[in-house]
Motif scaffolding. Structure first.
Motif, PDB file in Angstrom:
ATOM      1  N   LEU A 114       6.246 -12.239  46.176  1.00  0.00           N
ATOM      2  CA  LEU A 114       7.322 -12.906  46.921  1.00  0.00           C
ATOM      3  C   LEU A 114       8.487 -11.945  47.141  1.00  0.00           C
ATOM      4  CD1 LEU A 114       7.359 -16.427  45.197  1.00  0.00           C
ATOM      5  CD2 LEU A 114       6.460 -15.868  47.472  1.00  0.00           C
ATOM      6  N   THR A 115       8.783 -11.124  46.138  1.00  0.00           N
ATOM      7  CA  THR A 115       9.876 -10.152  46.246  1.00  0.00           C
ATOM      8  C   THR A 115       9.517  -9.081  47.277  1.00  0.00           C
ATOM      9  OG1 THR A 115      10.479 -10.604  43.951  1.00  0.00           O
ATOM     10  CG2 THR A 115      11.397  -8.607  44.923  1.00  0.00           C
ATOM     11  N   GLU A 116       8.261  -8.637  47.260  1.00  0.00           N
ATOM     12  CA  GLU A 116       7.799  -7.678  48.275  1.00  0.00           C
ATOM     13  C   GLU A 116       7.952  -8.256  49.684  1.00  0.00           C
ATOM     14  OE1 GLU A 116       4.332  -4.664  46.918  1.00  0.00           O
ATOM     15  OE2 GLU A 116       3.729  -6.759  47.042  1.00  0.00           O
ATOM     16  N   LEU A 117       7.538  -9.512  49.851  1.00  0.00           N
ATOM     17  CA  LEU A 117       7.670 -10.161  51.161  1.00  0.00           C
ATOM     18  C   LEU A 117       9.132 -10.200  51.589  1.00  0.00           C
ATOM     19  CD1 LEU A 117       5.311 -13.282  50.862  1.00  0.00           C
ATOM     20  CD2 LEU A 117       4.990 -11.290  52.345  1.00  0.00           C
ATOM     21  N   ALA A 118      10.017 -10.508  50.637  1.00  0.00           N
ATOM     22  CA  ALA A 118      11.441 -10.675  50.941  1.00  0.00           C
ATOM     23  C   ALA A 118      12.088  -9.380  51.433  1.00  0.00           C
ATOM     24  CB  ALA A 118      12.182 -11.205  49.716  1.00  0.00           C
ATOM     25  N   VAL A 119      11.655  -8.232  50.919  1.00  0.00           N
ATOM     26  CA  VAL A 119      12.304  -6.956  51.288  1.00  0.00           C
ATOM     27  C   VAL A 119      11.499  -6.151  52.309  1.00  0.00           C
ATOM     28  CG1 VAL A 119      13.535  -6.810  49.091  1.00  0.00           C
ATOM     29  CG2 VAL A 119      11.332  -5.643  49.329  1.00  0.00           C
TER      30      VAL A 119
END
Length: 189
Positions: free
Chosen positions: A58-63
């Motif tokens: 989810l963090t990868e998707l966000a950035v």
């Protein structure tokens, strides 16, 4: 290269986290900000945590697509619970040419004397502290502190998780691609 480490459970990552990370990346001398997904915070209960690989994704998707921000799962291979000083020691050995700075809120900074080997941390690493309401910085404990006036949103991951359980929309609280992935995978239900 100067890298800021923004540690968090990111359970889930939300726009409040991203605004701070982006602000620090573009308004300080740092070249990059790594959002370090902590598998387990020694000062927080882990029962409500989504699996760390899901939180990292989810963090990868966000950035995604943001040049100065990066998701990091560096703590996944380290002993648990994760202690910031151990992670910093590991990173300094793995990336000897990089300079690392710790990014944290003034609420966390107030508790720094409770952290493992905090004396070593404040002696060897600068700390960028973003102000949180009701948590003034009255004592730097001898740390190299830079206080930042990052824009803050009063959003909590706890509220987001509750809204998901209650079937409410989390649009605008998390990036659209993160919201879609959470819904597709029934996270936090």
């Amino acid at each position: 290269m100067k890298i800021g480490l923004y540690f968090g459970s990111f359970n889930p990552i939300h726009v409040g986290h991203l605004i701070i990370a982006n602000y620090v990346a573009y308004n300080t001398d740092l070249d990059k900000v790594w959002l370090v997904v902590s598998p387990q915070n020694p000062l927080k209960p882990s029962s409500s945590l989504l699996n760390e690989h899901h939180r990292f994704h989810l963090t990868e998707l966000a950035v995604k697509g943001e040049q100065r921000l990066r998701a990091s799962n560096i703590e996944f291979t380290l002993p648990r619970p994760s202690f910031t000083i151990d992670t910093l020691t590991y990173l300094a050995e793995k990336f000897p040419t990089q300079e690392f700075t710790v990014i944290m809120g003034s609420d966390s900074f107030q508790n720094i004397t409770r952290w493992k080997n905090y004396e070593q941390l404040i002696k060897h690493y600068p700390i960028y502290v973003y102000k949180r309401p009701g948590h003034e910085i009255t004592d730097t404990h001898g740390a190299k502190v830079e206080v930042l006036e990052a824009p803050l949103l009063d959003i909590s991951a706890t509220t987001i998780r509750r809204w998901i359980q209650e079937g409410k929309s989390i649009r605008y609280l998390v990036p659209d691609n993160v919201a879609a992935y959470i819904m597709e995978n029934n996270y936090y239900k």
